[in-house]
Design a protein around this motif. Structure first.
Motif, PDB file in Angstrom:
ATOM      1  N   LYS A 125     -74.995 -22.162 -23.492  1.00 13.04           N
ATOM      2  CA  LYS A 125     -74.052 -23.247 -23.257  1.00 13.04           C
ATOM      3  C   LYS A 125     -72.759 -23.045 -24.043  1.00 13.04           C
ATOM      4  O   LYS A 125     -71.662 -23.266 -23.524  1.00 13.04           O
ATOM      5  CB  LYS A 125     -74.696 -24.599 -23.621  1.00 13.04           C
ATOM      6  N   ILE A 126     -72.900 -22.607 -25.290  1.00 14.69           N
ATOM      7  CA  ILE A 126     -71.712 -22.352 -26.122  1.00 14.69           C
ATOM      8  C   ILE A 126     -70.887 -21.212 -25.518  1.00 14.69           C
ATOM      9  O   ILE A 126     -69.660 -21.306 -25.411  1.00 14.69           O
ATOM     10  CB  ILE A 126     -72.129 -22.007 -27.567  1.00 14.69           C
ATOM     11  N   SER A 127     -71.576 -20.139 -25.116  1.00 14.11           N
ATOM     12  CA  SER A 127     -70.894 -18.970 -24.546  1.00 14.11           C
ATOM     13  C   SER A 127     -70.188 -19.330 -23.248  1.00 14.11           C
ATOM     14  O   SER A 127     -69.045 -18.915 -23.014  1.00 14.11           O
ATOM     15  CB  SER A 127     -71.896 -17.842 -24.288  1.00 14.11           C
ATOM     16  N   LEU A 128     -70.858 -20.110 -22.407  1.00 12.23           N
ATOM     17  CA  LEU A 128     -70.293 -20.478 -21.111  1.00 12.23           C
ATOM     18  C   LEU A 128     -69.020 -21.303 -21.286  1.00 12.23           C
ATOM     19  O   LEU A 128     -67.994 -21.042 -20.638  1.00 12.23           O
ATOM     20  CB  LEU A 128     -71.324 -21.253 -20.297  1.00 12.23           C
ATOM     21  N   VAL A 129     -69.080 -22.294 -22.171  1.00 13.70           N
ATOM     22  CA  VAL A 129     -67.913 -23.141 -22.420  1.00 13.70           C
ATOM     23  C   VAL A 129     -66.768 -22.306 -22.981  1.00 13.70           C
ATOM     24  O   VAL A 129     -65.613 -22.451 -22.558  1.00 13.70           O
ATOM     25  CB  VAL A 129     -68.270 -24.289 -23.388  1.00 13.70           C
TER      26      VAL A 129
END
Length: 379
Positions: free
Chosen positions: A343-347
């Motif tokens: 989720k952090i990487s995607l954002v």
């Protein structure tokens, strides 16, 4: 805003299409919209939206309309009436001219080809990455360029699609598609870079693999430092057309060499850190290593624009498949191993992509596609 709206609608349509792959009617319905919306946006634009459209699209289209039949078209091509415009692009123009004489038709058709290949690549890789992410990254990072670099965008989208044949090691198809990419745009010769890097990382002998990867990474900036000689040889051997001689004499290597040195140091630190991490985890991931190396070479080629503007366009053949295909694969691998990190990487990736789009397209008007003008849409 019109770009953002189309990007969101296309991404949403792609997301729904992937969720309904098993339901053919719904899948085809949303797939058609995912491909058609950005192609229509490209087709409805006025002439001149895109730096080179008046020269390389409108001018070619006007010449094609003067061709009476197939034999006349072939004769005109053989007689170099279209100068150095590639055959596949001319063929597309001729086919479209048989059903319409409106220049908007070729704007639409050329971008439709690009979107079809990108979407098909997303579909072929749906088990390795999310289709919607492939499409969204393409839209944010390369869609506006496709409204300007029309012929090269066709070749690049074909490269992304054809990469599957390299991974499947279907060498005859690789050769065929490599030739087709070259027929779409003369820079398509650099499709071979994808093959070379894949073959290097396919080797089982780690020592040989590391030696070749280091040699390749050294040759890339070295060849850009001697770009004048490389261009002269390429033109004299018939690899590139005469028009590339116009890039001679623009070489400026001082800043380029400094930048490359910094990138080498950063990449070395990354490799040392990764090796330490993998040693502690007692596992290696050859696929991630290859993706990291792809981006490393892509950055080197991108920095080549400091030495020559032409090198920037060359860098697309590495950065295009990485950003549109390999990066979504990496995100999928992260999702399977650590959902919170995913989720952090995607954002972070989407935020960076949007900022890059806004900075290059909206603020600096890269590719001259802002403001969007369309007499058809009344804009």
């Amino acid at each position: 805003m019109i770009y953002i709206i189309i990007f969101l609608l296309t991404t949403f349509s792609t997301y729904i299409a992937q969720r309904t792959v098993s339901q053919k009617a719904a899948f085809y319905f949303f797939s058609v919209w995912a491909v058609l919306l950005p192609a229509l946006l490209a087709g409805f634009r006025d002439s001149g939206v895109g730096t080179d459209t008046l020269i390389y699209v409108d001018h070619v289209w006007a010449k094609i309309l003067s061709v009476s039949d197939w034999d006349d078209f072939v004769n005109a091509y053989n007689n170099k009436d279209f100068k150095d415009i590639e055959f596949l692009y001319l063929l597309l123009n001729w086919m479209v001219s048989q059903v319409s004489t409106d220049v908007h038709s070729i704007y639409f058709a050329s971008n439709l080809v690009v979107m079809l290949f990108i979407y098909r690549a997303a579909y072929d890789n749906r088990k390795k990455c999310d289709m919607w992410l492939v499409m969204l990254l393409f839209l944010l990072l390369y869609y506006n360029a496709s409204l300007n670099l029309v012929r090269q965008s066709i070749a690049l989208s074909m490269s992304v699609y054809a990469y599957k044949y390299i991974e499947q090691e279907k060498w005859i198809k690789v050769v065929v598609w490599g030739y087709l990419v070259l027929l779409a745009h003369n820079t398509g010769v650099f499709f071979v870079f994808l093959l070379l890097i894949y073959l290097i990382f396919r080797m089982r002998n780690r020592l040989v693999k590391r030696y070749l990867s280091v040699c390749f990474a050294i040759m890339v900036p070295l060849s850009l430092c001697m770009l004048d000689y490389v261009l002269l040889l390429s033109v004299s051997w018939g690899i590139l057309p005469m028009k590339f001689l116009s890039y001679l004499g623009e070489l400026n290597t001082t800043t380029f060499i400094k930048s490359v040195f910094i990138i080498y140091v950063l990449f070395l630190l990354y490799v040392l850190g990764a090796m330490r991490y993998l040693k502690n985890k007692k596992r290696r991931d050859g696929e991630l290593e290859m993706y990291a190396y792809f981006k490393f070479v892509g950055i080197l080629l991108f920095l080549g624009s400091l030495a020559s503007h032409w090198a920037f366009r060359l860098s697309y053949y590495i950065n295009y498949p990485f950003d549109c295909l390999f990066l979504p694969r990496v995100v999928k691998l992260v999702q399977r191993r650590c959902y919170s990190m995913y989720k952090i990487s995607l954002v972070a990736i989407l935020l960076l992509a949007f900022v890059l789009w806004y900075w290059t397209i909206v603020i600096n008007n890269g590719n001259e596609t802002i403001p969007y003008k369309s007499k058809i849409l009344g804009i």
